[in-house]
Design a protein around this motif. Structure first.
Motif, PDB file in Angstrom:
ATOM      1  N   THR A 224       6.261   8.810  35.285  1.00  0.00           N
ATOM      2  CA  THR A 224       6.783   7.853  34.300  1.00  0.00           C
ATOM      3  C   THR A 224       5.921   7.863  33.033  1.00  0.00           C
ATOM      4  O   THR A 224       6.437   7.711  31.926  1.00  0.00           O
ATOM      5  CB  THR A 224       6.842   6.425  34.882  1.00  0.00           C
ATOM      6  N   ALA A 228       7.432   8.629  29.325  1.00  0.00           N
ATOM      7  CA  ALA A 228       7.321   7.670  28.215  1.00  0.00           C
ATOM      8  C   ALA A 228       6.641   8.316  27.007  1.00  0.00           C
ATOM      9  O   ALA A 228       7.059   8.108  25.859  1.00  0.00           O
ATOM     10  CB  ALA A 228       6.539   6.440  28.672  1.00  0.00           C
ATOM     11  N   ILE A 241      16.175   5.986  28.289  1.00  0.00           N
ATOM     12  CA  ILE A 241      15.221   5.215  29.110  1.00  0.00           C
ATOM     13  C   ILE A 241      15.541   3.720  28.993  1.00  0.00           C
ATOM     14  O   ILE A 241      15.569   3.003  29.989  1.00  0.00           O
ATOM     15  CB  ILE A 241      13.757   5.495  28.677  1.00  0.00           C
ATOM     16  N   THR A 245      16.687   1.270  32.151  1.00  0.00           N
ATOM     17  CA  THR A 245      15.744   0.203  32.537  1.00  0.00           C
ATOM     18  C   THR A 245      16.209  -1.166  32.043  1.00  0.00           C
ATOM     19  O   THR A 245      15.481  -2.145  32.195  1.00  0.00           O
ATOM     20  CB  THR A 245      14.329   0.480  31.964  1.00  0.00           C
ATOM     21  N   ALA A 249      11.656  -0.593  29.078  1.00  0.00           N
ATOM     22  CA  ALA A 249      11.148   0.774  29.235  1.00  0.00           C
ATOM     23  C   ALA A 249       9.818   0.823  29.977  1.00  0.00           C
ATOM     24  O   ALA A 249       9.523   1.790  30.686  1.00  0.00           O
ATOM     25  CB  ALA A 249      11.016   1.434  27.863  1.00  0.00           C
ATOM     26  N   LEU A 252       9.956   1.516  33.722  1.00  0.00           N
ATOM     27  CA  LEU A 252      10.581   2.770  34.188  1.00  0.00           C
ATOM     28  C   LEU A 252       9.971   3.203  35.531  1.00  0.00           C
ATOM     29  O   LEU A 252       8.754   3.182  35.696  1.00  0.00           O
ATOM     30  CB  LEU A 252      10.341   3.871  33.134  1.00  0.00           C
ATOM     31  N   GLN A 256      14.302   6.646  38.332  1.00  0.00           N
ATOM     32  CA  GLN A 256      15.128   6.645  37.106  1.00  0.00           C
ATOM     33  C   GLN A 256      14.924   7.932  36.304  1.00  0.00           C
ATOM     34  O   GLN A 256      15.828   8.374  35.601  1.00  0.00           O
ATOM     35  CB  GLN A 256      14.799   5.411  36.263  1.00  0.00           C
ATOM     36  N   VAL A 257      13.729   8.522  36.413  1.00  0.00           N
ATOM     37  CA  VAL A 257      13.509   9.818  35.754  1.00  0.00           C
ATOM     38  C   VAL A 257      14.368  10.884  36.453  1.00  0.00           C
ATOM     39  O   VAL A 257      14.983  11.728  35.805  1.00  0.00           O
ATOM     40  CB  VAL A 257      12.010  10.208  35.763  1.00  0.00           C
TER      41      VAL A 257
END
Ligand SMILES: [Zn+2]
Length: 352
Positions: A224, A228, A241, A245, A249, A252, A256-257
């Motif tokens: 993460t 970012a 992102i 989220t 953000a 995160l 989710q990635v």
């Protein structure tokens, strides 16, 4: 709720051969074990009451602010233990053993916490004696990856496997090697610490202070954090992102990635590819050394399932000698995010 204890017929207790075993069983049905999970970051703690088959009857989970004092964690655990071990819950039985799974370096043979890399105040803490005295019950402690691995081999994805490598992918990266159902601890109980395997000399700093270790490149924080940072230069990725989220953000998570990568986001795909590369390098090196029959992937990052497993299988196959890979299976653990707590219960049940 537990089923009320029903005594076996007298003939079974007084029976001829096997009396000893049946008597033991009679005592055992009146007993329980307690599992305690102390997370590496010390923010999340869990306590469970289980029967002697390992079924969790009641469990509580509480969170604390980031990196609290040792004393605060122990006070919280005392409250949780009082709730879980309430006499009404025990129904006249008693707790026979306590197992503790800890997210840090543990000297399992001496019952001492060596250190927790994400928290302070735990260095050389005699946790096994602490709980044994406090609860007047025998206690067994181990690293959380060792405990989770034991649980996966005894009641999860690794049942029947002879040599298992377990990898816990979360905020930290832990690992365990199980040979014939037993944890291989090594001489100073650091066997399986694959989070600190070097995969990129000159890479980013690790929680242990080293550089380029697997944990610094493939933990949920690393995934993460990289996402970012790179996204700052790519407005489309930044917007994606924010979308996944809900405009938070900073919250995160690794899954989710994976989701963004599946949706076609190029940055997310690059980061997940890097993850597979670093994990693949570390695991292929270990495969050549120990020749396991199974690698089990656990922890929050492993909840990505096939999106993690399938490309990793391909990468490891590519990096391994064919005979080292041919009998190897790489799977997601089946105990999910409760593996550590079930692991603590499994520890408590060892040789009981
Ligand atoms: Zn390290």
């Amino acid at each position: 709720m537990t089923t009320p204890h029903v005594p076996p017929p007298e003939s079974e207790i007084l029976g001829k051969p096997g009396t000893q075993r049946i008597t033991g069983k009679l005592l055992a049905t009146q007993g329980y074990v307690v599992g305690i999970e102390i997370s590496g970051s010390s923010t999340r703690q869990s306590v469970a009451l289980a029967d002697l088959d390992g079924n969790i009857i009641h469990h509580v989970r509480r969170s604390l602010d980031a990196v609290p004092q040792t004393q605060k964690v122990l006070e919280l655990l005392d409250e949780m233990l009082a709730e879980v071990m309430h006499p009404e819950r025990l129904q006249g039985g008693r707790v026979l053993r306590v197992g503790v799974a800890i997210g840090g370096l543990v000297d399992a043979t001496r019952g001492i916490v060596r250190t927790l890399h994400h928290a302070r105040g735990w260095d050389n803490f005699p946790l096994q004696d602490y709980f044994a005295e406090k609860l007047e019950t025998p206690c067994i402690i181990d690293n959380n990856a060792n405990a989770a691995a034991l649980a996966e081999v005894q009641r999860g994805a690794g049942v029947g496997e002879r040599i298992v490598l377990y990898v816990a992918l979360g905020r930290g990266i832990g690992g365990a090697l199980l040979v014939n159902g037993r944890v291989y601890h090594g001489v100073t109980c650091t066997a399986g610490e694959i989070g600190h395997v070097l995969v990129n000399p000159g890479g980013p700093v690790c929680s242990c202070g080293g550089y380029g270790h697997l944990e610094a490149l493939a933990s949920s924080q690393a995934i993460t954090g990289a996402m970012a940072e790179i996204a700052r230069e790519y407005p489309e990725t930044e917007a994606a992102i924010r979308r996944v989220t809900g405009n938070r953000a900073e919250h995160l998570i690794a899954q989710q990635v994976f989701q963004l990568a599946a949706e076609g986001d190029g940055i997310a795909q690059r980061i997940i590819e890097q993850l597979h590369l670093y994990l693949g390098v570390a695991l292929a090196n270990i495969v050549h050394l120990v020749n396991p029959s199974m690698i089990i992937l656990g922890g929050p990052v492993a909840q990505a399932g096939e999106a993690l497993v399938a490309p990793l299988q391909a990468r490891i196959q590519q990096l391994c000698l064919p005979p080292a890979y041919q009998s190897l299976r790489i799977v997601q653990g089946s105990l999910g995010t409760r593996a550590n707590l079930i692991g603590a219960v499994t520890l408590a049940l060892q040789d009981l």
